[in-house]
Design a protein around this motif. Structure first.
Motif, PDB file in Angstrom:
ATOM      1  N   MET A   1       0.845  -1.193   0.000  1.00  0.00           N
ATOM      2  CA  MET A   1       0.000   0.000   0.000  1.00  0.00           C
ATOM      3  C   MET A   1       0.881   1.243   0.000  1.00  0.00           C
ATOM      4  SD  MET A   1      -2.850   1.101   2.856  1.00  0.00           S
ATOM      5  CE  MET A   1      -3.432  -0.598   2.921  1.00  0.00           C
ATOM      6  N   HIS A   2       0.635   2.136  -0.975  1.00  0.00           N
ATOM      7  CA  HIS A   2       1.461   3.338  -1.077  1.00  0.00           C
ATOM      8  C   HIS A   2       0.566   4.552  -1.302  1.00  0.00           C
ATOM      9  CE1 HIS A   2       4.714   6.046  -2.105  1.00  0.00           C
ATOM     10  NE2 HIS A   2       4.059   6.361  -3.212  1.00  0.00           N
ATOM     11  N   PHE A   3       0.475   5.400  -0.291  1.00  0.00           N
ATOM     12  CA  PHE A   3      -0.224   6.673  -0.416  1.00  0.00           C
ATOM     13  C   PHE A   3       0.818   7.783  -0.368  1.00  0.00           C
ATOM     14  CE2 PHE A   3      -3.929   4.638   2.114  1.00  0.00           C
ATOM     15  CZ  PHE A   3      -4.360   3.971   0.980  1.00  0.00           C
ATOM     16  N   ASP A   4       0.809   8.670  -1.357  1.00  0.00           N
ATOM     17  CA  ASP A   4       1.755   9.780  -1.296  1.00  0.00           C
ATOM     18  C   ASP A   4       1.118  10.966  -0.569  1.00  0.00           C
ATOM     19  OD1 ASP A   4       0.100  11.118  -3.123  1.00  0.00           O
ATOM     20  OD2 ASP A   4       1.295  10.514  -4.845  1.00  0.00           O
ATOM     21  N   LEU A   5       1.896  12.034  -0.385  1.00  0.00           N
ATOM     22  CA  LEU A   5       1.407  13.175   0.386  1.00  0.00           C
ATOM     23  C   LEU A   5       0.211  13.847  -0.296  1.00  0.00           C
ATOM     24  CD1 LEU A   5       4.745  14.793   1.608  1.00  0.00           C
ATOM     25  CD2 LEU A   5       3.142  13.385   2.906  1.00  0.00           C
ATOM     26  N   THR A   6       0.205  13.843  -1.626  1.00  0.00           N
ATOM     27  CA  THR A   6      -0.941  14.419  -2.335  1.00  0.00           C
ATOM     28  C   THR A   6      -2.209  13.634  -2.028  1.00  0.00           C
ATOM     29  OG1 THR A   6       0.492  15.216  -4.118  1.00  0.00           O
ATOM     30  CG2 THR A   6      -1.858  15.047  -4.596  1.00  0.00           C
ATOM     31  N   ASP A   7      -2.094  12.290  -1.968  1.00  0.00           N
ATOM     32  CA  ASP A   7      -3.244  11.465  -1.600  1.00  0.00           C
ATOM     33  C   ASP A   7      -3.744  11.833  -0.206  1.00  0.00           C
ATOM     34  OD1 ASP A   7      -3.195   9.975  -3.953  1.00  0.00           O
ATOM     35  OD2 ASP A   7      -1.848   8.459  -3.120  1.00  0.00           O
ATOM     36  N   MET A  41      -6.880   4.893  -3.954  1.00  0.00           N
ATOM     37  CA  MET A  41      -6.617   4.650  -2.536  1.00  0.00           C
ATOM     38  C   MET A  41      -7.483   3.510  -2.015  1.00  0.00           C
ATOM     39  SD  MET A  41      -6.332   8.606  -1.216  1.00  0.00           S
ATOM     40  CE  MET A  41      -5.900   8.178   0.483  1.00  0.00           C
ATOM     41  N   GLU A  42      -8.761   3.505  -2.418  1.00  0.00           N
ATOM     42  CA  GLU A  42      -9.651   2.435  -1.966  1.00  0.00           C
ATOM     43  C   GLU A  42      -9.235   1.089  -2.556  1.00  0.00           C
ATOM     44  OE1 GLU A  42     -13.829   4.659  -0.943  1.00  0.00           O
ATOM     45  OE2 GLU A  42     -13.462   4.187  -3.062  1.00  0.00           O
ATOM     46  N   GLU A  43      -8.782   1.086  -3.799  1.00  0.00           N
ATOM     47  CA  GLU A  43      -8.323  -0.163  -4.405  1.00  0.00           C
ATOM     48  C   GLU A  43      -7.079  -0.685  -3.706  1.00  0.00           C
ATOM     49  OE1 GLU A  43      -7.790   0.806  -8.472  1.00  0.00           O
ATOM     50  OE2 GLU A  43      -9.949   0.939  -8.922  1.00  0.00           O
ATOM     51  N   THR A  65      -9.878   6.035  10.408  1.00  0.00           N
ATOM     52  CA  THR A  65      -8.522   5.633  10.806  1.00  0.00           C
ATOM     53  C   THR A  65      -7.485   6.258   9.888  1.00  0.00           C
ATOM     54  OG1 THR A  65      -9.330   3.537  11.707  1.00  0.00           O
ATOM     55  CG2 THR A  65      -6.985   3.653  11.141  1.00  0.00           C
ATOM     56  N   LEU A  66      -7.760   6.218   8.577  1.00  0.00           N
ATOM     57  CA  LEU A  66      -6.840   6.840   7.627  1.00  0.00           C
ATOM     58  C   LEU A  66      -6.742   8.342   7.871  1.00  0.00           C
ATOM     59  CD1 LEU A  66      -5.052   6.890   5.131  1.00  0.00           C
ATOM     60  CD2 LEU A  66      -7.133   6.993   3.719  1.00  0.00           C
ATOM     61  N   LEU A  67      -7.875   8.992   8.149  1.00  0.00           N
ATOM     62  CA  LEU A  67      -7.874  10.435   8.382  1.00  0.00           C
ATOM     63  C   LEU A  67      -6.992  10.801   9.578  1.00  0.00           C
ATOM     64  CD1 LEU A  67      -8.944  13.271   7.801  1.00  0.00           C
ATOM     65  CD2 LEU A  67     -10.936  12.716   9.221  1.00  0.00           C
ATOM     66  N   GLN A  68      -7.094  10.028  10.647  1.00  0.00           N
ATOM     67  CA  GLN A  68      -6.270  10.300  11.827  1.00  0.00           C
ATOM     68  C   GLN A  68      -4.784  10.220  11.486  1.00  0.00           C
ATOM     69  OE1 GLN A  68      -6.921   7.593  15.072  1.00  0.00           O
ATOM     70  NE2 GLN A  68      -5.318   8.476  16.342  1.00  0.00           N
ATOM     71  N   HIS A  69      -4.394   9.170  10.770  1.00  0.00           N
ATOM     72  CA  HIS A  69      -2.981   9.007  10.420  1.00  0.00           C
ATOM     73  C   HIS A  69      -2.548  10.041   9.381  1.00  0.00           C
ATOM     74  CE1 HIS A  69      -1.953   5.380  12.691  1.00  0.00           C
ATOM     75  NE2 HIS A  69      -3.202   4.988  12.470  1.00  0.00           N
ATOM     76  N   ALA A  70      -3.438  10.399   8.462  1.00  0.00           N
ATOM     77  CA  ALA A  70      -3.099  11.418   7.471  1.00  0.00           C
ATOM     78  C   ALA A  70      -2.789  12.738   8.158  1.00  0.00           C
ATOM     79  CB  ALA A  70      -4.246  11.592   6.481  1.00  0.00           C
ATOM     80  N   ARG A  71      -3.610  13.112   9.137  1.00  0.00           N
ATOM     81  CA  ARG A  71      -3.361  14.354   9.866  1.00  0.00           C
ATOM     82  C   ARG A  71      -2.015  14.317  10.577  1.00  0.00           C
ATOM     83  NH1 ARG A  71      -9.501  15.001  12.330  1.00  0.00           N
ATOM     84  NH2 ARG A  71     -10.283  16.470  10.729  1.00  0.00           N
ATOM     85  N   GLN A  72      -1.707  13.176  11.191  1.00  0.00           N
ATOM     86  CA  GLN A  72      -0.431  13.063  11.905  1.00  0.00           C
ATOM     87  C   GLN A  72       0.750  13.178  10.947  1.00  0.00           C
ATOM     88  OE1 GLN A  72      -0.868   9.319  13.935  1.00  0.00           O
ATOM     89  NE2 GLN A  72      -2.086  10.189  15.601  1.00  0.00           N
ATOM     90  N   VAL A  73       0.664  12.483   9.798  1.00  0.00           N
ATOM     91  CA  VAL A  73       1.767  12.531   8.828  1.00  0.00           C
ATOM     92  C   VAL A  73       1.940  13.945   8.282  1.00  0.00           C
ATOM     93  CG1 VAL A  73       2.502  11.756   6.548  1.00  0.00           C
ATOM     94  CG2 VAL A  73       1.601  10.103   8.192  1.00  0.00           C
TER      95      VAL A  73
END
Length: 298
Positions: A1-7, A41-43, A65-73
């Motif tokens: 799984m790879h989400f970049d900062l833009t994601d 992202m969902e895929e 859960t993703l939103l919480q971690h996105a904010r932290q990152v």
């Protein structure tokens, strides 16, 4: 799984705006590109991250859960940029400070000059807003620090706060006014009076209008709205109407007008300095927070 900062920025924007269209606009992406990124992202996650409905879009349990971690990152990246900026000659840092009318009008003009003089590479984006909007902006990551009235804090989770300053609202009247000799006045007694108000963007004026409408079923009869407490005081002293202001603002004009205590529980407020619990503040925001918490003018 790879989400970049833009994601991550896009997902945070969509979740906070409640709409993919609005989130795309906040992220400066075309709607088609934003939708494709969300699908990707969902895929990758193998999970639905957003619920789409008639009333907008909201995160699923996995999305929260993703939103919480996105904010932290993203907060960590902002802190990293700030710390690297400390090593880059001439680089500037920005702190987003939202505050209510009492803080913006009376306290921060005395507190901020010394900080800005001591930190020439730190700029402050200061915005005056009502206390509930300030807390919402902190939770959404739109503000780094907030100064809000204590009455707005109960029930709000995820924020830390510290005492900032005391604040009492008073009624100011022309000398000789029929109510000027009273020891205290309730807002209900004032609804028939002509008011001199602060501007439409004033957090205090919005709060007074809400109190009149929501609690009393009435409204303030505004003759004119002005851009600051000093012109309001001068207008009242000239006999054009009455006003409600912080006591510290009215004291500067005590010789030319009458001042009566506003006898409402919500008129006595403690201002609190607020910030997100889960956010890693930038060095610039941390320095401003320490300066404001110290409570030293200048």
């Amino acid at each position: 799984m790879h989400f970049d900062l833009t994601d991550l920025r896009l997902f945070r924007a969509v979740a906070e705006a409640g709409s993919i269209t609005a989130g795309a606009a906040r992220s400066h992406l075309a709607l088609a590109a934003a939708s494709a990124r969300i699908r990707g992202m969902e895929e990758q996650a193998g999970l639905r991250l957003l619920e789409r409905g008639r009333r907008g879009t909201r995160p699923t349990a996995a999305g929260l859960t993703l939103l919480q971690h996105a904010r932290q990152v993203l907060d960590q990246m902002a802190r990293l940029r700030g710390e690297l900026a400390e090593h880059a000659g001439g680089a500037r840092g920005l702190v987003r400070l939202w505050a209510n009318g009492a803080a913006c009008g009376e306290i921060l003009p005395r507190v901020l000059p010394g900080f800005l003089a001591a930190h020439p590479r730190i700029d402050i984006d200061l915005r005056e807003r009502p206390s509930p909007a300030i807390l919402a902006a902190l939770m959404a990551g739109e503000a780094d620090l907030g100064i809000a009235a204590d009455w707005a804090l109960p029930g709000v989770e995820g924020l830390d706060s510290a005492p900032f300053r005391g604040d009492r609202l008073v009624v100011i009247l022309p000398r000789g006014h029929a109510l000027a000799r009273r020891r205290g006045l309730r807002l209900a007694e004032l609804l028939g009076e002509d008011f001199i108000g602060l501007g439409a963007e004033s957090a205090l004026q919005a709060h007074l209008a809400w109190q009149a409408a929501a609690r009393l079923g009435g409204h303030l009869r505004l003759r004119v709205s002005l851009g600051g407490s000093d012109p309001v005081c001068r207008m009242v002293a000239a006999g054009a109407g009455i006003a409600i202001l912080p006591r510290s603002a009215a004291l500067r004009h005590a010789r030319s007008l009458a001042m009566v205590r506003l006898a409402e529980d919500w008129a006595v407020r403690e201002l609190r300095l607020c910030w997100r619990q889960d956010g890693a503040p930038s060095p610039q925001a941390q320095r401003l927070r320490e300066h404001l918490a110290a409570g030293v003018d200048g």
